[in-house]
Design a protein around this motif. Structure first.
Motif: not given
Length: 272
Positions: A119-125
């Motif tokens: 879920m945190n990784l979506l921030k890099l989009i």
């Protein structure tokens, strides 16, 4: 967006607003964002948060099940290597913290760590990429990072809190759990003061757990949005270093949530 050339405050407000489904006091049931969504009240659902939470959760289950079903005892592939490293990393941390027998704790820790990481990784989009696609589909609001929504982080932390209460009562009994809250740290003669301190400390666990994750992810989201408002050439100068730094934040926040979950559950199993 409501206008073709939004102001800075409109742009920030738009990107921080969730697509919300609920009962508006004037217009009835439907979708909204921004102030209208806030007026829907407690029972309104953040559709985008739920959507990306479920998508990342299903992806986690599918990926690990795929690796488990195709695992080989010989030379593993890169994906199997990665999953094994993650599982061993979580297992080592659980064994170093949790010294009781409970088959639920390690799988729970693995789920918490990987799910929050995804879920945190979506921030890099890029912040405008998904909202632009959504707007082309007629969706005005579409916030993609579930952990930047306090409802999601507190939902997870209060689920952990429910497990803390459950295992505290299961391991110690109702009387043992109440005695733990009543007779420490200052002895039985100061029972009301002990009870106040222990209840505040108990309730602080899920609140701090959820707010810590939310605060870090929300702050990172704001920085990315502010960078996106700058001229294009400046965006690349600032966004790339910030994104690289944020990779550490993404992993660290998932790790902290996992470790504190295991610590709190270990405390719930200990009788003292």
């Amino acid at each position: 967006m409501a206008s073709e050339n939004p102001t800075s405050s409109e742009y920030i407000s738009h990107h921080l607003s969730n697509l919300t489904f609920g009962n508006h006091p004037v217009e009835g049931w439907g979708f909204a964002g921004g102030q209208k969504a806030a007026e829907m009240g407690f029972w309104a659902i953040h559709v985008d948060t739920m959507f990306f939470s479920i998508v990342t959760g299903v992806f986690f289950i599918w990926l690990f099940k795929k690796v488990a079903s195709s695992a080989v005892s010989g030379v593993p592939g890169n994906l199997q290597n990665f999953v094994e490293v993650v599982v061993e990393f979580v297992d080592d941390n659980v064994q170093s913290i949790f010294h009781h027998k409970n088959p639920v704790i390690a799988p729970l820790a693995l789920t918490v760590f990987v799910w929050i990481f995804l879920m945190n990784l979506l921030k890099l989009i890029p912040v405008d990429f998904i909202p632009y696609i959504a707007s082309e589909m007629g969706i005005s609001y579409w916030k993609i990072v579930p952990t930047a929504d306090i409802n999601a982080t507190l939902g997870m932390s209060f689920s952990v809190f429910a497990l803390i209460i459950y295992y505290s009562i299961k391991m110690k009994g109702v009387s043992g759990f109440m005695a733990e809250l009543s007779f420490q740290p200052l002895g039985k003669y100061l029972l009301p003061f002990n009870l106040f301190l222990e209840i505040v400390g108990l309730l602080a666990k899920p609140v701090s757990l959820g707010l810590r994750l939310f605060g870090n992810m929300y702050a990172g989201e704001i920085i990315f949005i502010l960078i996106a408002m700058l001229p294009f050439w400046i965006q690349w100068v600032l966004s790339v270093p910030w994104a690289i730094f944020h990779i550490l934040v993404i992993v660290l926040q998932a790790f902290i949530f996992m470790v504190l979950t295991v610590v709190y559950l270990a405390m719930a199993h200990e009788d003292h």
